[in-house]
Enzyme design. Structure first.
Site, short mmCIF file in Angstrom:
data_model
loop_
_atom_site.label_atom_id
_atom_site.label_comp_id
_atom_site.label_asym_id
_atom_site.label_seq_id
_atom_site.Cartn_x
_atom_site.Cartn_y
_atom_site.Cartn_z
N HIS A 184 12.14 -7.77 48.01
CA HIS A 184 10.91 -7.26 48.61
C HIS A 184 9.73 -7.97 47.94
CE1 HIS A 184 13.44 -3.48 49.44
NE2 HIS A 184 13.32 -4.16 50.57
N GLU B 99 7.32 -6.40 45.14
CA GLU B 99 7.91 -5.83 43.93
C GLU B 99 7.91 -6.92 42.86
OE1 GLU B 99 11.63 -4.09 45.06
OE2 GLU B 99 10.70 -2.75 46.54
N GLU C 195 16.08 -0.33 39.57
CA GLU C 195 14.72 0.03 39.98
C GLU C 195 13.88 0.17 38.71
OE1 GLU C 195 13.59 0.31 43.05
OE2 GLU C 195 15.47 0.30 44.22
N HIS D 107 14.54 -4.50 41.34
CA HIS D 107 13.54 -3.99 42.29
C HIS D 107 12.53 -3.11 41.56
CE1 HIS D 107 15.44 -4.78 46.37
NE2 HIS D 107 16.40 -5.13 45.54
#
Length: 334
Positions: free
Chosen positions: A53, A56, A212, A149
């Site tokens: 993404h 990010e 994450e 991410h």
């Protein structure tokens, strides 16, 4: 090539497509796809990706710092490494994606949409994973895939891991590494998906995890000290040095429901300030879509990645239960 990120963002290939340093050999395969091979016989292989993404940026900065340190010789590489910046076009545009979220398209799901640059990119990434497997049959351990991410929302757990559906036991050394990387929670998927880590795990038996790390922020606005433990663990993994010593272990959750936006009638009953891993009581209505209602079934369930700003048919959130149901001070009833 001196800077992996800047070379990728330039949209051009380096003047020299392969080279070597005192410790490694490198080869540029495509924009944002770089293979590094140690001059010593590697005992393990690793795919490390970021920027799937484009908004990010903290993991992208972290990965670039590691690759640049390896190319300078500051870190002596011990593993076969495929480094990937997933969506260069979105990174340049500073957007999550341009037309389609590529982390919903792996494993053939790209066939459901019209051809575009992001579909072509998914195919390129799938080929890169497949081709990277070729020399791995000599290795004693299964290859790892760490996909870095950040979250759109704030989270009660700043750093956590998402493990894809996997029919095999998770290797002890892999789970130990996730703990030493400072992950506060692990979430276990219970259904297949279109993510990069599910693709590498399901199709090629990689030991895979989506990490994450904090909240999505623009380039230059990230406080990478929040992820210093993860950075140290990655450095130790790449160099074969001892892992950081940590105390405690991540909390464990598994997915019990997926919230999907099925129509334009979809309504998400979770406000924009609600953090990931917020707990809801039994009976709480989280979303509805026409006659379809997403209701908390158990005494306590947690919400992850709630997002109504997604295309039809895509995930609008996950509902979790915790394996250890002890009350935690981080849990907030809304």
């Amino acid at each position: 090539m001196q800077d992996f990120l800047q070379q990728t963002l330039s949209g051009t290939a380096p003047d020299i497509l392969c080279g070597e340093t005192p410790f490694l050999r490198w080869q540029w395969h495509d924009h944002g796809i770089l293979q590094l091979e140690p001059k010593k016989e590697p005992q393990q292989a690793l795919v490390i990706s970021a920027g799937i993404h484009g908004n990010e940026t903290a993991p992208v900065e972290m990965l670039n710092a590691l690759i640049c340190a390896l190319l300078r010789g500051d870190i002596e590489l011990q593993l076969s490494v495929l480094a990937i910046l997933g969506n260069p076009s979105a990174l340049r545009a500073k957007k999550r994606y341009l037309q389609y979220d590529i982390n919903r398209l792996f494993g053939g799901l790209w066939r459901d949409i019209e051809s575009c640059d992001e579909v072509i990119r998914v195919l390129s990434l799938e080929r890169a994973i497949e081709n990277f497997r070729i020399p791995l049959y000599k290795k004693q351990q299964p290859p790892w895939h760490l996909d870095l991410h950040t979250s759109i929302r704030d989270s009660w757990h700043t750093c956590f891991g998402m493990l894809p559906l996997n029919s095999l036991p998770w290797p002890e050394d892999f789970m130990n590494w996730l703990t030493t990387a400072g992950l506060e929670a692990l979430v276990f998927h219970t259904a297949p998906g279109g993510t990069f880590t599910h693709y590498s795990c399901a199709h090629f038996n990689f030991v895979s995890c989506t990490l994450e790390l904090g909240k999505a922020l623009p380039f230059g606005e990230n406080d990478l000290t929040q992820f210093s433990v993860a950075q140290q663990a990655l450095t130790a993994l790449l160099s074969g040095m001892p892992l950081p010593i940590v105390t405690g272990s991540p909390r464990r959750y598994h997915v019990v429901q997926q919230i999907t936006r099925l129509s334009n009638q979809f309504q998400l009953h979770i406000n924009a300030q609600t953090r990931n891993f917020t707990v809801f009581p039994q009976g709480a209505l989280l979303a509805e879509d026409g006659e379809k209602r997403y209701v908390v079934q158990k005494e306590r369930e947690y919400v992850l990645f709630p997002n109504s700003n997604i295309a039809l048919g895509l995930r609008a959130g996950l509902i979790l239960v915790e394996e250890d149901t002890q009350t935690d001070a981080l849990s907030k009833i809304v």
